[in-house]
Design a protein around this motif. Structure first.
Motif, PDB file in Angstrom:
ATOM      1  N   GLU A 228       0.850  -1.194   0.000  1.00 27.37           N
ATOM      2  CA  GLU A 228       0.000   0.000   0.000  1.00 27.37           C
ATOM      3  C   GLU A 228       0.881   1.238   0.000  1.00 27.37           C
ATOM      4  O   GLU A 228       2.102   1.135  -0.166  1.00 27.37           O
ATOM      5  CB  GLU A 228      -0.967  -0.012   1.187  1.00 27.37           C
ATOM      6  CG  GLU A 228      -0.295  -0.051   2.539  1.00 27.37           C
ATOM      7  CD  GLU A 228      -1.310  -0.059   3.677  1.00 27.37           C
ATOM      8  OE1 GLU A 228      -2.175   0.823   3.697  1.00 27.37           O
ATOM      9  OE2 GLU A 228      -1.204  -0.934   4.555  1.00 27.37           O
ATOM     10  N   LEU A 252      -3.441  -2.432   5.733  1.00 29.56           N
ATOM     11  CA  LEU A 252      -4.557  -1.834   6.454  1.00 29.56           C
ATOM     12  C   LEU A 252      -5.838  -2.023   5.630  1.00 29.56           C
ATOM     13  O   LEU A 252      -5.856  -1.700   4.434  1.00 29.56           O
ATOM     14  CB  LEU A 252      -4.245  -0.344   6.653  1.00 29.56           C
ATOM     15  CG  LEU A 252      -4.911   0.458   7.772  1.00 29.56           C
ATOM     16  CD1 LEU A 252      -6.386   0.724   7.482  1.00 29.56           C
ATOM     17  CD2 LEU A 252      -4.737  -0.170   9.137  1.00 29.56           C
ATOM     18  N   ILE A 255     -11.532   1.262   4.438  1.00 31.89           N
ATOM     19  CA  ILE A 255     -12.980   1.283   4.219  1.00 31.89           C
ATOM     20  C   ILE A 255     -13.272   1.929   2.861  1.00 31.89           C
ATOM     21  O   ILE A 255     -14.207   1.529   2.167  1.00 31.89           O
ATOM     22  CB  ILE A 255     -13.669   1.995   5.407  1.00 31.89           C
ATOM     23  CG1 ILE A 255     -13.463   1.129   6.664  1.00 31.89           C
ATOM     24  CG2 ILE A 255     -15.159   2.234   5.144  1.00 31.89           C
ATOM     25  CD1 ILE A 255     -13.615   1.841   7.978  1.00 31.89           C
ATOM     26  N   THR A 256     -12.444   2.873   2.460  1.00 31.51           N
ATOM     27  CA  THR A 256     -12.587   3.447   1.112  1.00 31.51           C
ATOM     28  C   THR A 256     -12.291   2.371   0.064  1.00 31.51           C
ATOM     29  O   THR A 256     -12.985   2.264  -0.944  1.00 31.51           O
ATOM     30  CB  THR A 256     -11.625   4.637   0.926  1.00 31.51           C
ATOM     31  OG1 THR A 256     -11.648   5.436   2.108  1.00 31.51           O
ATOM     32  CG2 THR A 256     -12.007   5.482  -0.275  1.00 31.51           C
ATOM     33  N   ARG A 257     -11.261   1.572   0.313  1.00 27.24           N
ATOM     34  CA  ARG A 257     -10.901   0.450  -0.577  1.00 27.24           C
ATOM     35  C   ARG A 257     -12.107  -0.471  -0.778  1.00 27.24           C
ATOM     36  O   ARG A 257     -12.497  -0.772  -1.910  1.00 27.24           O
ATOM     37  CB  ARG A 257      -9.731  -0.316   0.060  1.00 27.24           C
ATOM     38  CG  ARG A 257      -9.364  -1.623  -0.626  1.00 27.24           C
ATOM     39  CD  ARG A 257      -8.314  -2.358   0.225  1.00 27.24           C
ATOM     40  NE  ARG A 257      -7.880  -3.612  -0.391  1.00 27.24           N
ATOM     41  CZ  ARG A 257      -8.558  -4.753  -0.309  1.00 27.24           C
ATOM     42  NH1 ARG A 257      -9.689  -4.818   0.360  1.00 27.24           N
ATOM     43  NH2 ARG A 257      -8.092  -5.839  -0.905  1.00 27.24           N
ATOM     44  N   THR A 296      -6.368   5.106  -2.315  1.00 27.28           N
ATOM     45  CA  THR A 296      -7.687   5.360  -1.729  1.00 27.28           C
ATOM     46  C   THR A 296      -7.590   5.415  -0.210  1.00 27.28           C
ATOM     47  O   THR A 296      -6.919   4.608   0.408  1.00 27.28           O
ATOM     48  CB  THR A 296      -8.692   4.237  -2.083  1.00 27.28           C
ATOM     49  OG1 THR A 296      -8.308   3.036  -1.403  1.00 27.28           O
ATOM     50  CG2 THR A 296      -8.738   3.986  -3.574  1.00 27.28           C
ATOM     51  N   GLY A 297      -8.263   6.393   0.370  1.00 26.43           N
ATOM     52  CA  GLY A 297      -8.308   6.509   1.827  1.00 26.43           C
ATOM     53  C   GLY A 297      -9.291   7.597   2.209  1.00 26.43           C
ATOM     54  O   GLY A 297      -9.641   8.436   1.378  1.00 26.43           O
TER      55      GLY A 297
HETATM   56  C1  LIG Z   1      -6.317   4.664   7.259  1.00 25.41           C
HETATM   57  C2  LIG Z   1      -5.393   3.991   6.324  1.00 25.41           C
HETATM   58  C3  LIG Z   1      -5.788   3.581   5.044  1.00 25.41           C
HETATM   59  C4  LIG Z   1      -7.124   3.940   4.447  1.00 25.41           C
HETATM   60  O1  LIG Z   1      -8.212   3.462   5.160  1.00 25.41           O
HETATM   61  P1  LIG Z   1      -9.638   4.143   4.981  1.00 25.41           P
HETATM   62  O2  LIG Z   1     -10.534   3.351   5.863  1.00 25.41           O
HETATM   63  O3  LIG Z   1     -10.002   4.029   3.558  1.00 25.41           O
HETATM   64  O4  LIG Z   1      -9.498   5.548   5.420  1.00 25.41           O
HETATM   65  C5  LIG Z   1      -4.885   2.856   4.279  1.00 25.41           C
HETATM   66  N1  LIG Z   1      -3.645   2.562   4.730  1.00 25.41           N
HETATM   67  C6  LIG Z   1      -3.229   2.975   5.940  1.00 25.41           C
HETATM   68  C7  LIG Z   1      -1.868   2.590   6.390  1.00 25.41           C
HETATM   69  C8  LIG Z   1      -4.091   3.691   6.772  1.00 25.41           C
HETATM   70  O5  LIG Z   1      -3.664   4.104   7.969  1.00 25.41           O
END
Ligand SMILES: *Cc1c(COP(=O)(O)O)cnc(C)c1O
Length: 356
Positions: A228, A252, A255-257, A296-297
Motif C-alpha cells: 500500500e 490496512l 474502508i474506502t478500498r 484510496t483513503g
Molecule cells: C487509514 C489507512 C488507510 C485507508 O483506510 P480508509 O478506511 O479508507 O481511510 C490505508 N492505509 C493505511 C496505512 C491507513 O492508515
C-alpha cells in the motif's frame, strides 16, 4: 444510552474560519468527546470545549506505544443535513486495532452515540466546498502512570473534529521502497496504531528528498509484492482489470478500498483482490497496459498517481486520461453530498440515532 454529558462552549469560533482555504489537520472545532476506561469499564463520557490535557510523564502510551486511531469524514447535503459515511465500519476496525494492541474495545452503541452527537453539535463546522469535509479523528491511548512494559489498566478515548480541504491537490509521485518495510506478517500492519506511522517517517523523508510524495511499500520478505501507500490503499488498472492487493495481514483494511471495490463491481468492472508484484506493474507499463494507478483513503478519497519509480525504472502515467479513478471519486463524493442516491445504506444522517 443517556449518560453522555454535553458542556457547550459559550461562543463558537466557526464564523471566524475561512472554509475555502483550509490546510489539512490544523483547524480544530469547538468541542471534543472524551471518555475514560477505569476499573474495566468506559465512564465519564462527555462532550466539552476543546482543551489541553494534563498528562503524567509516566503515561504508558508515550513510553510503549499503546495508541490507536480512526479517520472518518462528515459531509453535508445541499439542505445542510450533516451526513456520516459507513460509521459502523470504523468501530469494527477500531476494535480490531484495540484487540491487537491489547486495549479495551468500545461498544458500537457508545461509539455511534459519541460520533453522532459530536458531529450534530459541530454541524456548522462542516465545510461545503467540493472536496472538503469535517474530518473525524477518534483515538484511544493508555493512561496508566508507570514505567514498565505491560498493558495499561486505564485508557482515554477522545474524538476531535477538524474541517479539512482536499488532502492532495495534485497527482502524487511514488517510490517503490526496497530498503525499509511498513509491515511484516504477524506484525501490526493491519492495526491503525500510532507506531506504524512513526516507523514510516524516515523512509518517507528519504523519498521526499528524491522528489517523491509517498512510498509504495513492498512486502517485508521478498520486496516483491505491492502492499500500500502511506495512508492509502492502492489500485492498478491493467488492461480491463482493476487490481488491488489482497489484505492478508500486512495491509490496512481500508474502508474506502472496500467501498470502491463494491462501487466498481456494481458498475460492471472486473475487480480483483490478489497479490500483485512490482514486476507485473513494470511489465504492464512496458507493454502500455498500465492504464491507471490511484490510492484510496478517507483523508485523500482518491489520489491519482502520475509517477512510480522502481530502482532505475520510472513509470510516467497520465491521470488526465483516468476513467476508473474519476468514476470512483465522483461516485463517493456524490454519495457523500447526496447528489447520487444511496441504495446501499452507507450514508446516515448525523444525529439520526440519538434523541438530543
Ligand atoms: C487509514 C489507512 C488507510 C485507508 O483506510 P480508509 O478506511 O479508507 O481511510 C490505508 N492505509 C493505511 C496505512 C491507513 O492508515
Amino acid at each position: 444510552m443517556n449518560n453522555l454529558k454535553i458542556t457547550k462552549i459559550k461562543e463558537s469560533r466557526a464564523s471566524s474560519i475561512d472554509f475555502d482555504n483550509l490546510s489539512f489537520g490544523k483547524t480544530f472545532t469547538d468541542h471534543m468527546y472524551v471518555a475514560d476506561y477505569i476499573d474495566g469499564e468506559w465512564t465519564n463520557m462527555e462532550i466539552r470545549p476543546l482543551e489541553n490535557l494534563s498528562v503524567h510523564p509516566g503515561n504508558l502510551a508515550w513510553h510503549y506505544g499503546q495508541s490507536i486511531f480512526e479517520g472518518m469524514k462528515a459531509t453535508r447535503d445541499e439542505a445542510g443535513t450533516p451526513l456520516l459515511f459507513r460509521p459502523e465500519e470504523h468501530i469494527y476496525r477500531l476494535n480490531a486495532s484495540a484487540r491487537r494492541m491489547c486495549m479495551p474495545e468500545i461498544s458500537e452503541e457508545m461509539f455511534l452515540e459519541a460520533v453522532h452527537s459530536l458531529v450534530k453539535l459541530e454541524k456548522d463546522w462542516i465545510p461545503s466546498p467540493e472536496g472538503s469535509a469535517l474530518y473525524i479523528r477518534p483515538f484511544m491511548f493508555a493512561t496508566d502512570e508507570a514505567i514498565g512494559v505491560r498493558p495499561s489498566d486505564t485508557y482515554k478515548f477522545i474524538i476531535c473534529t477538524l474541517p479539512v480541504g482536499p488532502y492532495y491537490p495534485k497527482p502524487v509521485k511514488l517510490k517503490a521502497e526496497e530498503t525499509y518495510i511498513r509491515a511484516a506478517q504477524g506484525g501490526v500492519g493491519e492495526a491503525k496504531t500510532a507506531g506504524n506511522y512513526a516507523a514510516s517517517l524516515y523512509p518517507a523523508k528519504l523519498a521526499k528528498e528524491e522528489g517523491y510524495d509517498q512510498i509504495m511499500w513492498l512486502d517485508a520478505k521478498e520486496f516483491k509484492y505491492v502492499q500500500e501507500v502511506g495512508t492509502m490503499n492502492i489500485f492498478f488498472v491493467i488492461g480491463d482489470e482493476v487490481i488491488t492487493p489482497a489484505t492478508t495481514g500486512t495491509i490496512l483494511k481500508g474502508i474506502t478500498r472496500k467501498t470502491i471495490i463494491e462501487i466498481l463491481k456494481d458498475e460492471g468492472y472486473k475487480v480483483t483482490e490478489r497479490p500483485i508484484t512490482i514486476d507485473e506493474v513494470v511489465e504492464a507499463n512496458k507493454k502500455g497496459e498500465l492504464k491507471e494507478v490511484f490510492g484510496t483513503g478517507t483523508a485523500a478519497v482518491i489520489a491519482v498517481v502520475d509517477e512510480i519509480k522502481f530502482r532505475d525504472y520510472v513509470m510516467h502515467l497520465n491521470p488526465d486520461n483516468y476513467i476508473v479513478a474519476k468514476l470512483a471519486k465522483s461516485t463517493i463524493n456524490g454519495l457523500r453530498n447526496r447528489t447520487i442516491a444511496d441504495t446501499r445504506g452507507w450514508v446516515v444522517e448525523a444525529g439520526a440515532t440519538i434523541d438530543a
